[in-house]
Design an enzyme around this catalytic site. Structure first.
Site, short mmCIF file in Angstrom:
data_model
loop_
_atom_site.label_atom_id
_atom_site.label_comp_id
_atom_site.label_asym_id
_atom_site.label_seq_id
_atom_site.Cartn_x
_atom_site.Cartn_y
_atom_site.Cartn_z
N ARG A 82 0.91 -1.40 -0.07
CA ARG A 82 0.06 0.06 -0.15
C ARG A 82 0.66 1.36 -0.11
NH1 ARG A 82 -3.04 0.20 5.67
NH2 ARG A 82 -1.83 -1.15 6.90
N ASN A 120 -1.34 -8.72 0.77
CA ASN A 120 -2.53 -8.12 1.48
C ASN A 120 -3.73 -7.90 0.20
OD1 ASN A 120 -2.52 -7.62 4.00
ND2 ASN A 120 -0.75 -6.39 3.94
N ARG A 151 3.66 -6.42 16.98
CA ARG A 151 3.44 -4.97 17.43
C ARG A 151 2.84 -4.66 18.88
NH1 ARG A 151 1.67 -4.09 11.22
NH2 ARG A 151 3.75 -3.73 10.32
N HIS A 175 -6.60 -9.10 9.37
CA HIS A 175 -5.50 -8.14 9.35
C HIS A 175 -5.84 -6.88 8.87
CE1 HIS A 175 -1.25 -7.34 9.55
NE2 HIS A 175 -1.26 -7.31 8.14
N1 APR Z 1 4.68 -13.15 -9.78
C1 APR Z 1 5.76 -13.15 -9.21
N2 APR Z 1 6.23 -11.89 -8.59
C2 APR Z 1 5.17 -10.80 -8.62
C3 APR Z 1 3.98 -11.09 -9.66
C4 APR Z 1 3.76 -12.16 -10.06
N3 APR Z 1 2.58 -12.24 -10.90
N4 APR Z 1 3.52 -9.61 -9.59
C5 APR Z 1 3.97 -8.94 -8.83
N5 APR Z 1 5.34 -9.51 -8.44
C6 APR Z 1 6.42 -8.97 -7.49
C7 APR Z 1 7.05 -7.79 -7.76
O1 APR Z 1 7.52 -7.87 -9.13
C8 APR Z 1 7.76 -7.30 -6.65
O2 APR Z 1 9.11 -7.47 -6.67
O3 APR Z 1 6.08 -8.82 -6.34
C9 APR Z 1 6.93 -8.03 -5.33
C10 APR Z 1 6.43 -7.29 -4.37
O4 APR Z 1 7.53 -6.67 -3.68
P1 APR Z 1 7.27 -5.20 -2.93
O5 APR Z 1 6.79 -4.21 -4.15
O6 APR Z 1 8.60 -4.83 -2.60
O7 APR Z 1 6.07 -5.31 -1.88
P2 APR Z 1 6.42 -6.10 -0.45
O8 APR Z 1 6.84 -4.81 0.34
O9 APR Z 1 7.11 -7.07 -0.57
O10 APR Z 1 4.80 -6.51 -0.21
C11 APR Z 1 4.42 -7.57 -0.82
O11 APR Z 1 3.02 -8.25 0.85
O12 APR Z 1 2.95 -7.34 3.06
C12 APR Z 1 2.24 -7.60 1.85
O13 APR Z 1 0.74 -5.59 1.41
C13 APR Z 1 1.99 -6.22 1.26
O14 APR Z 1 0.64 -7.21 -0.55
C14 APR Z 1 2.04 -6.77 -0.32
C15 APR Z 1 2.94 -7.90 -0.48
#
Ligand code: APR
Length: 308
Positions: A82, A120, A151, A175
């Protein structure tokens, strides 16, 4: 033989999970992402920390699912995090497409794995993964309660000026804004916190806990929490790999337990080699029961949006 763990999504949560899990040494890690080169680069970097940290786990990065075959555990972290001002629920339509596709590809290669969902909105994404995988509910678990509870424990320990290890607590429910920090069950050195802290202080801590994820998002501005979430994942993986039978707050599909049927919500579960080995029933006050029902209703609204 070492276990095999796949982590999908090599972003903040996924890569930190991969690092923490590799350092455990009990499993080889496959890190998957759609971005070319990124999971390969991060995996190699983690692998190269092995000689210094002292682990022999193999760590590979990939853009395909071939290398994930026969994983024992799959952690789904793929999806968008988010931005300031967003709720977790705002992510539902974007992340549902990602989690659906990822689950389909994962289960084709690893039909016997245990899935841990982190993307999420957590409870809804876990429900989607359960539906798409066709797995029994024991093998699809959401990571949220450990984080929310961590937390809560952190803030209580800060206020009481004691070690976090002396504070025991539970946060149940979804959550999100409807989570339920159980104040009556929270203890410091075995003493109920309600006996050592005034109500207004506890109320403030509860509010900070509920908004804990948002607090981090507002500070980071470009992402959401990942150190504590990845620690939560590892505690679940430890319990499964080591067959600990540990009781931890996790998102689980309820089938009538706690008066909730057909939906994921955070409850205490016993985690061991088979995944969720028991939904642990604790006595809730009438208000807590009502709050859990409200939480389940909020998750149901998202499930309706997803039309699953
Ligand atoms: N297949 C594989 N990886 C993917 C796909 C997919 N179809 N779509 C997106 N991704 C990858 C993105 O390329 C990115 O590297 O998912 C990763 C997400 O990483 P971040 O953007 O750093 O997000 P992050 O903070 O890791 O959070 C991921 O976890 O806590 C939850 O709300 C948060 O939904 C979010 C998830």
């Amino acid at each position: 033989m070492r276990k095999k763990i796949t982590v999908v999504g090599a972003g903040n949560v996924g890569a930190t999970c991969a690092q923490r899990l590799a350092e455990r040494g009990y499993a080889d890690i496959v890190l998957v992402d759609i971005i070319e080169g990124m999971p390969q680069g991060k995996a190699l970097d983690i692998l190269e920390s092995g000689p210094v940290v002292g682990f022999d786990s193999n760590v590979i990065g990939t853009n395909s699912y071939e290398e994930t075959a026969d994983s024992d555990i799959a952690v789904i972290t793929s999806g968008v995090p988010r931005k300031p001002g967003m709720s977790r629920d705002d992510l539902v339509l974007t992340n549902m497409k990602i989690v659906k596709e990822v689950t389909q590809k994962l289960v084709k290669k690893s039909p016997n794995c245990i899935i841990i969902v982190v993307s999420n909105p957590l409870d809804a994404m876990a429900q989607l993964a359960l539906k798409v995988s066709g797995f029994p509910r024991q093998r699809v678990i959401g990571m949220s309660g450990i984080l929310d509870t961590a937390r809560f424990r952190t803030f209580l320990a800060m206020e009481l000026k004691v070690s976090v290890e002396d504070v025991a607590a539970y946060v149940l429910g979804g959550h999100g804004d409807t989570m339920i920090p159980l104040t009556k069950m929270a203890t410091v050195g075995g003493v109920p916190v309600t006996e050592v802290l005034p109500k207004n202080k506890i109320d403030k801590i509860v509010e900070r806990t509920v908004k804990g994820g948002g607090e981090i998002v507002a500070l980071l501005k470009t992402g959401s929490a990942f150190y504590a979430p990845s620690a939560g994942v590892v505690q679940m993986v430890d319990a499964i790999v080591q067959d600990k039978k540990q009781i931890l707050p996790c998102a689980a599909y309820l089938d009538g337990e706690y008066g909730v049927k057909g939906v994921f919500v955070g409850v205490p579960v016993k985690l061991g080699k088979d995944g969720i080995e028991e939904i642990v029933k604790i006595k809730l006050t009438p208000e807590e029961k009502k709050a859990l029902k409200k939480s389940a209703d909020a998750v149901r609204e998202l499930i309706d949006i997803m039309k699953i």
